[in-house]
Scaffold this active site. Structure first.
Site, short mmCIF file in Angstrom:
data_model
loop_
_atom_site.label_atom_id
_atom_site.label_comp_id
_atom_site.label_asym_id
_atom_site.label_seq_id
_atom_site.Cartn_x
_atom_site.Cartn_y
_atom_site.Cartn_z
N GLY A 188 0.96 -1.17 0.01
CA GLY A 188 -0.11 0.05 0.03
C GLY A 188 0.86 1.19 0.05
N GLY A 190 -0.30 4.29 0.15
CA GLY A 190 -0.99 5.46 0.78
C GLY A 190 -0.17 6.26 1.64
CB VAL A 191 -1.38 9.01 3.81
CG1 VAL A 191 -0.75 9.86 5.01
CG2 VAL A 191 -2.05 9.58 2.84
CB ILE A 192 -0.59 4.84 6.73
CG1 ILE A 192 -1.72 5.83 7.37
CG2 ILE A 192 -0.10 3.85 7.87
CD1 ILE A 192 -2.90 5.00 8.19
CG ASP A 319 -11.05 7.38 11.12
OD1 ASP A 319 -11.00 8.98 10.75
OD2 ASP A 319 -9.99 7.13 11.49
CG HIS A 451 13.00 38.33 1.88
ND1 HIS A 451 12.97 37.05 0.95
CD2 HIS A 451 14.39 38.65 2.18
CE1 HIS A 451 14.38 37.13 0.57
NE2 HIS A 451 14.91 37.96 0.93
P1 FAD Z 1 -10.29 6.93 16.82
O1 FAD Z 1 -9.17 7.87 17.02
O2 FAD Z 1 -10.08 5.56 16.08
O3 FAD Z 1 -10.94 6.63 18.34
C1 FAD Z 1 -12.06 6.03 18.34
C2 FAD Z 1 -11.85 5.50 19.87
O4 FAD Z 1 -13.23 4.83 20.33
C3 FAD Z 1 -10.84 4.27 20.27
O5 FAD Z 1 -10.04 4.97 21.22
C4 FAD Z 1 -11.56 3.23 20.62
O6 FAD Z 1 -10.90 2.40 21.51
C5 FAD Z 1 -12.84 3.72 20.98
N1 FAD Z 1 -13.95 2.81 20.87
C6 FAD Z 1 -14.28 2.12 19.62
N2 FAD Z 1 -15.44 1.40 19.80
C7 FAD Z 1 -15.71 1.58 21.27
C8 FAD Z 1 -16.83 0.92 21.93
N3 FAD Z 1 -18.07 0.46 21.55
N4 FAD Z 1 -16.88 1.44 23.32
C9 FAD Z 1 -16.02 2.32 23.82
N5 FAD Z 1 -14.78 2.75 23.05
C10 FAD Z 1 -14.75 2.60 21.71
N6 FAD Z 1 -5.00 11.55 10.62
C11 FAD Z 1 -4.25 12.81 10.53
O7 FAD Z 1 -5.35 13.89 10.76
N7 FAD Z 1 -3.11 13.21 10.72
C12 FAD Z 1 -2.17 12.31 10.77
O8 FAD Z 1 -0.93 12.82 10.70
C13 FAD Z 1 -2.44 10.92 10.71
N8 FAD Z 1 -1.45 9.87 10.87
C14 FAD Z 1 -1.98 8.88 11.16
C15 FAD Z 1 -1.12 7.65 11.12
C16 FAD Z 1 -1.47 6.21 11.26
C17 FAD Z 1 -0.20 5.17 11.69
C18 FAD Z 1 -2.71 6.01 11.67
C19 FAD Z 1 -3.09 4.65 11.87
C20 FAD Z 1 -3.46 6.98 11.34
C21 FAD Z 1 -3.30 8.46 11.17
N9 FAD Z 1 -4.25 9.38 11.00
C22 FAD Z 1 -3.92 10.87 10.94
C23 FAD Z 1 -5.79 9.01 11.00
C24 FAD Z 1 -6.19 9.32 12.55
O9 FAD Z 1 -5.67 8.74 13.37
C25 FAD Z 1 -7.62 9.07 12.68
O10 FAD Z 1 -8.25 9.83 11.45
C26 FAD Z 1 -8.38 9.76 13.96
O11 FAD Z 1 -7.76 9.12 14.94
C27 FAD Z 1 -9.97 9.17 13.80
O12 FAD Z 1 -10.37 9.85 15.04
P2 FAD Z 1 -11.71 9.23 15.71
O13 FAD Z 1 -12.12 9.93 16.92
O14 FAD Z 1 -12.93 9.15 14.63
O15 FAD Z 1 -11.51 7.79 16.11
P1 AMP Z 2 -4.82 4.41 2.13
O1 AMP Z 2 -6.14 4.08 1.53
O2 AMP Z 2 -4.34 5.95 1.58
O3 AMP Z 2 -4.37 3.90 3.30
O4 AMP Z 2 -3.82 3.58 1.04
C1 AMP Z 2 -3.83 2.18 1.13
C2 AMP Z 2 -3.44 1.68 -0.60
O5 AMP Z 2 -3.08 0.35 -0.44
C3 AMP Z 2 -4.09 2.03 -1.67
O6 AMP Z 2 -3.54 3.00 -2.45
C4 AMP Z 2 -4.64 0.75 -2.42
O7 AMP Z 2 -4.53 0.90 -3.68
C5 AMP Z 2 -3.34 -0.06 -1.81
N1 AMP Z 2 -3.88 -1.52 -1.68
C6 AMP Z 2 -4.92 -2.32 -1.33
N2 AMP Z 2 -4.61 -3.55 -1.32
C7 AMP Z 2 -3.49 -3.86 -2.10
C8 AMP Z 2 -2.80 -5.23 -2.43
N3 AMP Z 2 -3.36 -6.39 -2.49
N4 AMP Z 2 -1.50 -4.95 -2.91
C9 AMP Z 2 -1.06 -3.94 -3.12
N5 AMP Z 2 -1.56 -2.52 -2.61
C10 AMP Z 2 -2.87 -2.41 -2.17
#
Ligand code: FAD
Ligand code: AMP
Length: 479
Positions: A188, A190-192, A319, A451
């Site tokens: 993948g 993508g961003v991550i 999310d 600047h």
């Molecule tokens: P989450 O942060 O997923 O929080 C949901 C919470 O709900 C969790 O703590 C979970 O335990 C809890 N929960 C779930 N179900 C239940 C339940 N039934 N009862 C009680 N608790 C529950 N976004 C950015 O904007 N910038 C970045 O640089 C960025 N970098 C990232 C890097 C990585 C490696 C990853 C994985 C994600 C990154 N993201 C980034 C995405 C970002 O982390 C998410 O978009 C964001 O955390 C979403 O927030 P949320 O509150 O919707 O959900």
């Molecule tokens: P993102 O949604 O930004 O986290 O990116 C995930 C990326 O994984 C997307 O660009 C997808 O096209 C890629 N991807 C999903 N499945 C596969 C796979 N089987 N092999 C290679 N890349 C994949």
């Protein structure tokens, strides 16, 4: 104290905890249910973002960037360093200490704002009740005038690459490697995938990114994406586009990955493999069958433009609902929904949500890409300016990248800004503010920028929209 609240929030990620704090600030009796636990088994707040997402990844990106810079870039400045060592355990410990500070900080903020933290797993029942099951199995049911679901997302797993302890990991596992893998595969691009691939590549891994799509960073402005691919490849990331992973086989301490590309079936062997193929909404054990909250066809909780679910008084944000999976989008929705519940007018502007990829240089964007405006048939202009012609970029030793501004031709209104460059993630907010205020490129062009700064490239790109850039020959004629 009664168990009836004005607002019960499920999830304390950047969506949920922000919504809870805002609701409490507005005088609503608020509880926040969170099931997360840290490595010590204690309640943790901040969700994916603070525990295993935005913050820990940026801690590793910063450390690895400094290491790479020390090794490769200092000599040109006359700084001679030798025997630079990377202590991976210390880097991870530093990352963990930031996570610990921030997650505890959120706990403190909830408390300071009078939010009741309920530890356990929340389930939405019918009649706006929430069942909370604690770790020890004890169950309580709380009533709520309003429920905000903010349960977030989890990494997608794909059948060809099942997670295998220590060898095939997801993004969370890739934040915990104890040593630098020799050969690292990333599924993948993508961003991550690009961020985590960059971390370990800078520390010495030989990194191959396998991306199924034929277009690199398909939703990014392609002029920027193409430039980014060149720079990242030069840094050592082996980015293979059009490479779809179809299988993996663990052989001892190695993983053999099979993928298909334009040439047919290929195999490559890695010491570790990271699966970064996206994230999916997390709704496991969240909704009772009769609660009335429905999902859309992709498994997200269905909501309207104001984050209202199919049940009046039940909202969902972040999310777990449609839109970009970004922490700040979740937080903004959280504040908007809390305001709505408190009876205030509130609206999210989904057209102006910035996104940043924290590679080096960073790639940041807000608004529409050139491909999008073209597809919509909008008559548009663009203005670009390269960091190569920016004095401050030269003094900083990073002249890669550019600023690109897209405007509506008739009105000169800014439709999008795209930046690849050092600190692009900070600079993009100039575009965010401009777009929120409906600015034209001329508005930006008429402003006085300090600047020497990198932001001068934003000024020059705005000038370039109608052929007035000063510090480079203009591609188009002055109007
Ligand atoms: P989450 O942060 O997923 O929080 C949901 C919470 O709900 C969790 O703590 C979970 O335990 C809890 N929960 C779930 N179900 C239940 C339940 N039934 N009862 C009680 N608790 C529950 N976004 C950015 O904007 N910038 C970045 O640089 C960025 N970098 C990232 C890097 C990585 C490696 C990853 C994985 C994600 C990154 N993201 C980034 C995405 C970002 O982390 C998410 O978009 C964001 O955390 C979403 O927030 P949320 O509150 O919707 O959900
Ligand atoms: P993102 O949604 O930004 O986290 O990116 C995930 C990326 O994984 C997307 O660009 C997808 O096209 C890629 N991807 C999903 N499945 C596969 C796979 N089987 N092999 C290679 N890349 C994949």
């Amino acid at each position: 104290m009664s168990d009836k609240y004005d607002v019960v929030v499920i999830g304390a990620g950047p969506g949920g905890y922000v919504a809870a704090i805002r609701a409490a600030q507005l005088g609503l009796k608020t509880a926040c249910v969170e099931k997360g636990q840290n490595k010590e088994g204690k309640p943790t707040y901040g969700g994916t973002c603070l525990n295993v997402g935005c913050i820990p990844s940026k801690a590793l990106l910063e450390a690895s960037h400094k290491y790479a810079e020390t090794q490769h870039d200092f000599a040109e400045l006359g700084i001679e360093v030798s025997d630079v060592q990377m202590n991976v355990k210390k880097m991870i410990a530093h990352k963990d200490s930031i996570v610990s500070k921030l997650t505890q900080g959120v706990g403190g903020l909830l408390k300071a704002n009078g939010v009741t933290a309920l530890h356990g797993s929340g389930k939405v029942l019918s009649g706006k009740k929430v069942e909370v099951t604690a770790q020890d199995g004890s169950v309580q049911v709380v009533e709520a005038e309003n429920i905000i679901i903010a349960s977030g997302s989890v990494p997608v797993e794909i059948p060809p690459a099942p997670l295998t302890e220590g060898l095939i990991v997801d993004s969370t596992g890739a934040l915990e490697f104890e040593e630098v893998p020799g050969r690292l595969g990333v599924i993948g691009g993508g961003v991550i995938g690009l961020e985590l691939g960059s971390v370990w590549s800078r520390l010495g891994s030989e990194v191959t990114v396998l991306e199924a799509q034929d277009t690199f960073l398909a939703s990014t402005d392609q002029e920027i994406a193409k430039a980014a691919k060149k720079v990242l490849s030069k840094q050592g990331l082996n980015i293979q586009i059009g490479a779809r992973v179809t299988g993996t086989e663990v052989k001892g301490n190695e993983v053999v990955v099979t993928y298909t590309d334009a040439k047919g079936e290929q195999q490559q062997t890695f010491d570790k493999l990271i699966v970064c193929v996206g994230r999916r909404p997390y709704t496991e054990a969240l909704l009772s069958n009769d609660c009335g909250v429905t999902l859309d066809e992709r498994g997200f909780i269905y909501v309207d433009d104001h984050c209202r679910t199919s049940v009046p008084g039940v909202y969902a944000i972040g999310d777990v609902v449609r839109g970009p999976m970004l922490a700040h989008k979740a937080s903004e929705e959280g504040m908007t929904v809390a305001d709505l519940i408190a009876g205030h007018k509130a609206e999210m502007n989904y057209d102006v949500i910035p996104g940043v990829i924290y590679t080096f240089p960073e790639i940041a964007s807000v608004g529409k890409t050139e491909e999008e405006v073209k597809a919509e048939g909008v008559e548009y202009e663009t203005g670009t300016f390269p960091f190569q012609a920016i004095g401050r970029a030269m003094t900083n030793g990073c002249t890669d990248g550019m600023v690109k501004i897209i405007t509506e031709k008739a009105s000169d209104r800014i439709l999008g800004m795209h930046i690849m460059g050092q600190n692009a993630g900070e600079m993009i907010h100039q575009g965010v503010i401009a777009m929120e205020f409906g600015s034209s490129a001329e508005d930006l062009a008429l402003m006085c920028f300090a600047h020497p700064t990198l932001s001068e490239a934003v000024h020059e790109a705005a000038l370039a929209v109608d052929g007035h850039a000063i510090h480079m020959p203009n591609r188009k004629k002055r109007k």
